[in-house]
Design a protein around this motif. Structure first.
Motif, short mmCIF file in Angstrom:
data_model
loop_
_atom_site.label_atom_id
_atom_site.label_comp_id
_atom_site.label_asym_id
_atom_site.label_seq_id
_atom_site.Cartn_x
_atom_site.Cartn_y
_atom_site.Cartn_z
N LEU A 43 0.81 -1.21 0.00
CA LEU A 43 0.00 0.00 0.00
C LEU A 43 0.85 1.27 0.00
O LEU A 43 0.42 2.31 -0.49
CB LEU A 43 -0.95 0.00 1.20
N GLU A 44 2.07 1.16 0.51
CA GLU A 44 2.98 2.31 0.47
C GLU A 44 3.52 2.52 -0.95
O GLU A 44 3.59 3.66 -1.43
CB GLU A 44 4.15 2.06 1.44
N LYS A 45 3.88 1.43 -1.62
CA LYS A 45 4.42 1.54 -2.99
C LYS A 45 3.34 1.90 -4.01
O LYS A 45 3.60 2.63 -4.96
CB LYS A 45 5.08 0.22 -3.40
N PHE A 46 2.13 1.38 -3.82
CA PHE A 46 1.02 1.60 -4.75
C PHE A 46 -0.19 2.09 -3.97
O PHE A 46 -1.08 1.31 -3.64
CB PHE A 46 0.69 0.32 -5.51
N PRO A 47 -0.27 3.39 -3.65
CA PRO A 47 -1.33 3.90 -2.78
C PRO A 47 -2.69 4.07 -3.45
O PRO A 47 -3.68 4.30 -2.77
CB PRO A 47 -0.79 5.24 -2.31
N LEU A 48 -2.77 3.94 -4.77
CA LEU A 48 -4.04 4.12 -5.47
C LEU A 48 -4.62 2.79 -5.93
O LEU A 48 -3.87 1.85 -6.26
CB LEU A 48 -3.86 5.04 -6.67
N CYS A 49 -5.95 2.72 -6.00
CA CYS A 49 -6.64 1.51 -6.43
C CYS A 49 -6.35 1.24 -7.90
O CYS A 49 -6.55 2.11 -8.75
CB CYS A 49 -8.14 1.68 -6.20
N LYS A 50 -5.90 0.04 -8.19
CA LYS A 50 -5.53 -0.33 -9.56
C LYS A 50 -6.74 -0.36 -10.49
O LYS A 50 -6.68 0.12 -11.61
CB LYS A 50 -4.84 -1.70 -9.54
N HIS A 51 -7.86 -0.93 -10.02
CA HIS A 51 -9.05 -1.02 -10.87
C HIS A 51 -9.64 0.35 -11.15
O HIS A 51 -10.10 0.62 -12.27
CB HIS A 51 -10.10 -1.92 -10.23
N VAL A 58 -9.43 8.36 -9.40
CA VAL A 58 -8.39 8.39 -8.37
C VAL A 58 -9.04 8.03 -7.05
O VAL A 58 -9.85 8.78 -6.52
CB VAL A 58 -7.73 9.79 -8.29
N THR A 59 -8.68 6.84 -6.54
CA THR A 59 -9.23 6.35 -5.27
C THR A 59 -8.10 5.78 -4.44
O THR A 59 -7.25 5.04 -4.96
CB THR A 59 -10.29 5.25 -5.52
N ILE A 60 -8.08 6.10 -3.17
CA ILE A 60 -7.04 5.58 -2.27
C ILE A 60 -7.29 4.09 -2.03
O ILE A 60 -8.41 3.68 -1.75
CB ILE A 60 -7.06 6.32 -0.93
N ALA A 61 -6.24 3.30 -2.15
CA ALA A 61 -6.33 1.85 -1.90
C ALA A 61 -6.25 1.59 -0.40
O ALA A 61 -5.45 2.21 0.31
CB ALA A 61 -5.21 1.13 -2.62
N THR A 62 -7.07 0.67 0.07
CA THR A 62 -7.06 0.31 1.49
C THR A 62 -6.83 -1.19 1.68
O THR A 62 -6.67 -1.64 2.81
CB THR A 62 -8.39 0.68 2.16
N VAL A 63 -6.80 -1.95 0.57
CA VAL A 63 -6.69 -3.41 0.66
C VAL A 63 -5.56 -3.89 -0.25
O VAL A 63 -5.47 -3.48 -1.41
CB VAL A 63 -8.01 -4.09 0.22
N ALA A 64 -4.69 -4.74 0.29
CA ALA A 64 -3.69 -5.43 -0.52
C ALA A 64 -4.31 -6.77 -0.90
O ALA A 64 -4.51 -7.63 -0.06
CB ALA A 64 -2.40 -5.63 0.26
N ASP A 65 -4.65 -6.91 -2.17
CA ASP A 65 -5.42 -8.06 -2.64
C ASP A 65 -4.51 -9.05 -3.36
O ASP A 65 -3.62 -8.66 -4.11
CB ASP A 65 -6.50 -7.57 -3.61
#
Length: 98
Positions: A43-51, A58-65
């Motif tokens: 989440l530190e390296k990729f803070p935005l939601c991939k989908h 632009v959405t902040i990611a909260t889950v490492a899937d």
């Protein structure tokens, strides 16, 4: 000195220790220190939601899937098998996987 309140016995509730649960051999330990560190790194390296990024949002990611679920043979501790997602995208992906 305050009075001690007696505990109530509830025979219909199974007694267990905190954080204790029945585990099978194929369960992935999401509470393990190794996973928590890997999740934080993802989440530190990729803070935005991939989908969402693919939809120009632009959405902040909260889950490492896990891209390939661990139960389907995916490597649980590999950065190559992880993607950062927001909760909404993660929930819809997990529903499709089932």
């Amino acid at each position: 000195m305050p009075k001690k309140i007696p505990t109530v016995k509830r025979p219909w509730v199974q007694e267990r220790k905190p954080f204790e649960r029945t585990r099978t051999h194929d369960d992935f330990d999401y509470n393990a220190r190794k996973w928590r560190k890997l999740r934080a790194l993802q989440l530190e390296k990729f803070p935005l939601c991939k989908h969402c990024e693919e939809k120009d949002l632009v959405t902040i990611a909260t889950v490492a899937d896990h891209i390939t679920p661990v139960k389907k043979g995916g490597d649980g501790y590999s950065m190559d098998n992880l993607q950062s997602l927001c909760k909404k995208c993660h929930d819809s992906k997990s529903a499709r996987d089932k």
